[in-house]
Design an enzyme around this catalytic site. Sequence first.
Site, PDB file in Angstrom:
ATOM      1  N   HIS A 165      -4.441   4.799  -2.764  1.00  8.89           N
ATOM      2  CA  HIS A 165      -4.170   3.870  -1.664  1.00  8.89           C
ATOM      3  C   HIS A 165      -4.000   2.452  -2.224  1.00  8.89           C
ATOM      4  CE1 HIS A 165      -4.917   6.537   1.777  1.00  8.89           C
ATOM      5  NE2 HIS A 165      -5.764   7.135   0.968  1.00  8.89           N
ATOM      6  N   CYS A 177      -0.515   8.551  -0.415  1.00  5.65           N
ATOM      7  CA  CYS A 177      -1.523   9.593  -0.189  1.00  5.65           C
ATOM      8  C   CYS A 177      -0.864  10.849   0.383  1.00  5.65           C
ATOM      9  CB  CYS A 177      -2.653   9.064   0.692  1.00  5.65           C
ATOM     10  SG  CYS A 177      -4.098  10.142   0.661  1.00  5.65           S
ATOM     11  N   GLU A 223      -3.118  -0.071  -0.676  1.00  4.55           N
ATOM     12  CA  GLU A 223      -3.596  -1.017   0.348  1.00  4.55           C
ATOM     13  C   GLU A 223      -5.112  -1.173   0.325  1.00  4.55           C
ATOM     14  OE1 GLU A 223      -2.727   2.070   0.820  1.00  4.55           O
ATOM     15  OE2 GLU A 223      -3.845   2.996   2.456  1.00  4.55           O
TER      16      GLU A 223
END
Lengths: 199, 271
Positions: free
Chosen positions: A181, A77, A183
């Site tokens: 992202h 990001c 994650e």
Amino acid sequence: MKVAVVKYNAGNIRSVINALRRLGVEPVLTDDADELRGADRVLFPGQGEARQAMTYLRHHHLDEVLRSLTQPVLGICIGQQLLCSHSEEGDTPCLGIFPAVVRRFQPRRHEDKVPHMGWNSLHFGEGARSPLLRGIAEEAYVYFVHSYYVPLCAHTAATTDYILPFSAALCRDNFMATQFHPEKSGDVGERIIQNFLDL
Amino acid sequence: MLAKRIIPCLDIKDGQTVKGINFVNLRQAGDPVALGKAYSQQGADELVYLDITASHEGRKTFTDLVGRVAQEISIPFTVGGGIGALADVERLLTAGADKVSVNSAALRRPELIDEISGHFGSQVCVVAIDARQGDDGRWTCYLNGGRIPTDRDLFAWAHEVQERGAGEILFTSMNHDGVKGGFANEALRRLADTLTIPVIASGGAGCRDHFRDVFALGHADAALAASVFHFGEIAIPDLKVFLRDEGIPVRLTATTPTPPPATNTPTHIRQ
């Protein structure tokens, strides 16, 4: 394997740590130069504002440390944006790993909402697939939250279309980055983080 | 293409999932972490956890729960309920929430929205609005889970929260909530077509057609529902395939069933 996460003033680092733990890795969160240089993998995540982040990195000499790393590095990001040469956000000089200028999205129609937030699909060109993105299907969905983007460039490894096609992922030598992202991107994101650990 | 989002909502009381039917009559609906994980695996795009506990002790239980959700679930999630100050926001974001949703506190003190977006960024700030349409056609905002009417107009308030830095609006129609007759598509369309931030529709989901309509007619960016998912009336993988076949852009995951044979393809044009 020693995995380091860069500790700085851009929030939402916990979700990256949680994602690594789900893959059985216990990372160290650190801003120590020796610890970062000695790690097998370095993750450079974050959310936040480019100028404040760069000011913090320079003040703590982390800009030099990050540029000098030779092991696999993954920017996420704002991490991706800070690895570029310059950002329109606060007219900020950045780390210069990727020779690209980070731009702000300019809406063209009412539906073009900024930030670009939500699940969008990845596209891959004809060239060789980056090992970071091995096994990821064309049009696989990943999660984005951002108002600034990296335009297409020589190091673009995947593209996403929102208002215009932009760099969803970048790769240059040991430096890799995603605008999305991983994650927070379910199984697809987990695979990408595992790919990074397996490099 | 940016996908329309499907968001199961979990109401949490004393660490357990419950769902209000028309904002009252609570029923048990399972363990919040297990339920969230199951939804994530089925292809839910985000989750919302709403704390409906009033006590201080309950707050701590909820914060612990947020931490466990963050550890176990790999999709974004929003938490809300009882957030009245920046300290609450910080506590929940630190526990691992991606976004927070504020409702009554923002109506009582609108500056809270400026503070949250200023400190943590617009992307973490969801403003939830409960509103009811009166006999005169006017939409009025309500406080405290729909118990106390205010004199604020839904559309004026929605624009104000956008100006103050909200990142998303979660609009619940009290007329439609729990009725399972479809979403408030007219009001939603007016919100979605005039705001520049995403609108999450809530209240009224009863069948798959309602989800198609909330996107195609209501122009919502996301649709939230609870009981139709909790009680298995709609399975998210089936819903995603249905929406895709209706021409709505959705995120299909590995667990989503494969496309039907060509002979079953609807005759209307698909992308």
